[in-house]
Motif scaffolding. Structure first.
Motif, PDB file in Angstrom:
ATOM      1  N   GLY A 206     -20.154  62.385 -19.799  1.00  0.00           N
ATOM      2  CA  GLY A 206     -21.447  63.011 -19.614  1.00  0.00           C
ATOM      3  C   GLY A 206     -21.924  63.784 -20.824  1.00  0.00           C
ATOM      4  N   SER A 207     -21.018  64.492 -21.487  1.00  0.00           N
ATOM      5  CA  SER A 207     -21.394  65.283 -22.658  1.00  0.00           C
ATOM      6  C   SER A 207     -21.720  64.421 -23.864  1.00  0.00           C
ATOM      7  CB  SER A 207     -20.267  66.256 -23.013  1.00  0.00           C
ATOM      8  OG  SER A 207     -20.078  67.201 -21.978  1.00  0.00           O
TER       9      SER A 207
ATOM     10  N   ASP B 141     -25.735  62.706 -22.576  1.00  0.00           N
ATOM     11  CA  ASP B 141     -26.908  63.414 -22.098  1.00  0.00           C
ATOM     12  C   ASP B 141     -26.909  64.862 -22.589  1.00  0.00           C
ATOM     13  OD1 ASP B 141     -29.169  63.061 -19.827  1.00  0.00           O
ATOM     14  OD2 ASP B 141     -28.356  65.097 -19.742  1.00  0.00           O
TER      15      ASP B 141
ATOM     16  N   TYR C  83     -27.152  67.651 -19.748  1.00  0.00           N
ATOM     17  CA  TYR C  83     -25.860  67.809 -19.077  1.00  0.00           C
ATOM     18  C   TYR C  83     -24.889  68.549 -19.984  1.00  0.00           C
ATOM     19  CZ  TYR C  83     -21.384  66.809 -16.946  1.00  0.00           C
ATOM     20  OH  TYR C  83     -20.123  66.943 -16.398  1.00  0.00           O
TER      21      TYR C  83
ATOM     22  N   ARG D 165     -25.717  72.336 -20.048  1.00  0.00           N
ATOM     23  CA  ARG D 165     -25.445  73.004 -18.789  1.00  0.00           C
ATOM     24  C   ARG D 165     -23.966  72.998 -18.447  1.00  0.00           C
ATOM     25  NH1 ARG D 165     -27.072  76.386 -16.010  1.00  0.00           N
ATOM     26  NH2 ARG D 165     -26.953  75.405 -13.969  1.00  0.00           N
ATOM     27  N   ASN D 166     -23.233  72.047 -18.959  1.00  0.00           N
ATOM     28  CA  ASN D 166     -21.836  71.882 -18.570  1.00  0.00           C
ATOM     29  C   ASN D 166     -21.004  73.117 -18.907  1.00  0.00           C
ATOM     30  OD1 ASN D 166     -19.825  70.159 -17.407  1.00  0.00           O
ATOM     31  ND2 ASN D 166     -18.971  69.847 -19.440  1.00  0.00           N
TER      32      ASN D 166
ATOM     33  N   ASN E 237     -25.736  71.175 -12.007  1.00  0.00           N
ATOM     34  CA  ASN E 237     -25.683  70.287 -13.172  1.00  0.00           C
ATOM     35  C   ASN E 237     -25.355  68.872 -12.726  1.00  0.00           C
ATOM     36  OD1 ASN E 237     -25.878  69.640 -15.885  1.00  0.00           O
ATOM     37  ND2 ASN E 237     -23.716  69.976 -16.273  1.00  0.00           N
TER      38      ASN E 237
ATOM     39  N   PHE F 181     -24.648  65.096 -12.381  1.00  0.00           N
ATOM     40  CA  PHE F 181     -24.151  64.172 -13.392  1.00  0.00           C
ATOM     41  C   PHE F 181     -25.258  63.226 -13.848  1.00  0.00           C
ATOM     42  CE2 PHE F 181     -20.236  65.119 -10.963  1.00  0.00           C
ATOM     43  CZ  PHE F 181     -19.449  65.580 -11.999  1.00  0.00           C
ATOM     44  N   PRO F 182     -25.226  62.815 -15.102  1.00  0.00           N
ATOM     45  CA  PRO F 182     -26.082  61.698 -15.510  1.00  0.00           C
ATOM     46  C   PRO F 182     -25.686  60.462 -14.692  1.00  0.00           C
ATOM     47  CG  PRO F 182     -24.895  62.629 -17.392  1.00  0.00           C
ATOM     48  CD  PRO F 182     -24.339  63.264 -16.170  1.00  0.00           C
TER      49      PRO F 182
ATOM     50  N   THR G 244     -16.392  64.521 -16.150  1.00  0.00           N
ATOM     51  CA  THR G 244     -17.766  64.486 -16.667  1.00  0.00           C
ATOM     52  C   THR G 244     -18.414  63.109 -16.544  1.00  0.00           C
ATOM     53  OG1 THR G 244     -17.241  63.868 -18.957  1.00  0.00           O
ATOM     54  CG2 THR G 244     -17.061  66.210 -18.370  1.00  0.00           C
TER      55      THR G 244
END
Length: 418
Positions: free
Chosen positions: A285-286, A289, A292, A295-296, A331, A333-334, A367
């Motif tokens: 995810g990191s 996006d 994301y 915010r993660n 947050n 997930f994408p 993630t």
């Protein structure tokens, strides 16, 4: 127009799709329903060799307490946790996950990097020995194709962090003989080879003099150079030196994560394509996006504090329920669509011949995007690409043809030098 018989389900649809170049009998996946397209994607996944550039199973086994002297993690059956095992790989159509021989950067200071690499290689080999009907080692594209025909999952190996080479070029030959077929030059910090994207020290300003020798020797031996994790300066030094195509085994596009040097910017992707290389998209995810990613960190800090205040661990039922809801609310997930956006971006920049799969399964924790939580879910990505107009040939290039082209070019160059 030829009517399509549905008697045998999507097997016949698959045959029709394979002939889409015949304008008299086209099957346009973009016109199918989502359910129909997913079935077609599953057929493609099952009938196409699928290579993933980076799966962190060996280190997952180490962290789980499995050693050569003790019981090894039984990934021949469905496992609790993690993203990879045999049943889920078969469901998703994954045939050749590159097993990451991961060396944490701390070993650069403490020593023992080569010893750790050896132990993880032996652990990977033990999977093939323990379940020879399900797993087999693979040291070339030919090996993978043979294992595919036999219904076995191949276990090619790549080393993540060249620190295990230590300061001795002879160790490159040693690890080639042990089966390593790519090396990620650095990891979280600068090492003897070059500078890392995660480190701000910039020890060498790119590749070190030793690192330049490493790249040349990898070319000579037939080990693919992996440019994931290295700094931009190190990347361009590699591009100036290498005589063969390179890979980014698990990187994504910086276009979607501005300022995140771990990913590749557009100019780097163009240079990689000029080199005839391949960027293999990371699913984390990191990596995919920016929102994301930002915010993660806030969400993680809240969860750590919440757990500490209550004396819970992440595995407590109450904690699991709370974390799942809190993450979903704060947050989300994408999704698989964002991963497909990265493929679209690379293809728009440089064409279909320079992109592949590099999930980082078992390496990016919790993630992973919705729809790509483990190795059973590759068809969800294929279905999304089909919906965007990717052809069967495009899917084959993404799944294996592009990385095989690089790998065979590296093999051919080395054969000419021997």
């Amino acid at each position: 127009m030829r009517s399509i018989c549905w008697l045998n389900g999507f097997f016949i649809l698959m045959i029709a799709f394979s002939c889409t170049s015949n304008i008299n009998h086209p099957v346009d996946p973009t016109k199918l329903s989502e359910a129909e397209r997913l079935e077609l994607a599953k057929e493609l996944a099952q009938n196409t060799v699928m290579v993933d550039g980076h799966v962190d199973l060996p280190y997952r086994m180490k962290v789980g307490g499995f050693t050569l002297q003790r019981e090894i993690l039984d990934v021949s059956e469905r496992t609790e946790g993690g993203n990879f095992d045999y049943p889920r790989s078969k469901e998703g159509g994954l045939d050749a996950p590159f097993m990451s021989i991961y060396i944490p950067s701390s070993y650069q200071e403490t020593g023992g990097a080569k010893v750790l690499a050896d132990s993880l290689i032996k652990m990977t080999e033990r999977l093939a020995v323990s379940w020879p009907d399900k797993f087999a080692m693979a040291y070339s594209p030919d090996d993978i194709e043979k294992n595919f025909e036999e219904g076995k999952i191949s276990l090619p190996m790549g080393m993540e962090n060249g620190a295990a080479i230590e300061d001795d070029l002879d160790n490159l030959h040693y690890f080639y003989k042990r089966g390593i077929r790519y090396i990620t030059l650095t990891h979280g910090r600068d090492n003897l080879i070059g500078d890392s994207s995660y480190d701000t020290t910039r020890t060498h300003g790119g590749l070190s003099d030793f690192g330049k020798k490493v790249v040349k020797e990898m070319n000579r031996l037939g080990i693919m150079v992996d440019v994931s994790h290295i700094s931009d300066d190190t990347f361009y030094d590699v591009m100036d030196i290498t005589e063969v195509p390179v890979i980014a085994s698990h990187s994504s596009s910086r276009h979607f994560t501005p300022g995140f040097e771990r990913n590749m910017d557009d100019e780097m992707i163009r240079r990689l394509a000029e080199n005839q290389g391949v960027i293999m998209i990371n699913f984390g995810g990191s990596f995919i996006d920016q929102e994301y990613r930002e915010r993660n960190e806030e969400v993680r800090e809240h969860i750590v504090n919440w757990l500490a205040e209550r004396g819970h661990s992440r595995n407590d039922p109450e904690a699991r329920e709370y974390i799942e809801k809190y993450v979903a609310d704060n947050n989300p997930f994408p999704t698989v669509k964002r991963v497909a956006d990265h493929f679209d971006h690379v293809v728009t920049l440089v064409g279909i011949n320079h992109v592949g799969l590099g999930s980082d399964f078992d390496g990016v924790g919790d993630t992973l995007p919705t729809g790509l939580k483990d190795v059973s879910m590759y068809p969800n990505l294929i279905a999304e690409l089909l919906a965007r107009g990717y052809s069967k040939e495009d899917i084959e290039k993404i799944c294996y043809k592009n990385v095989f082209r690089v790998w065979r070019a590296v093999e051919a160059f080395a054969a000419g030098k021997s």
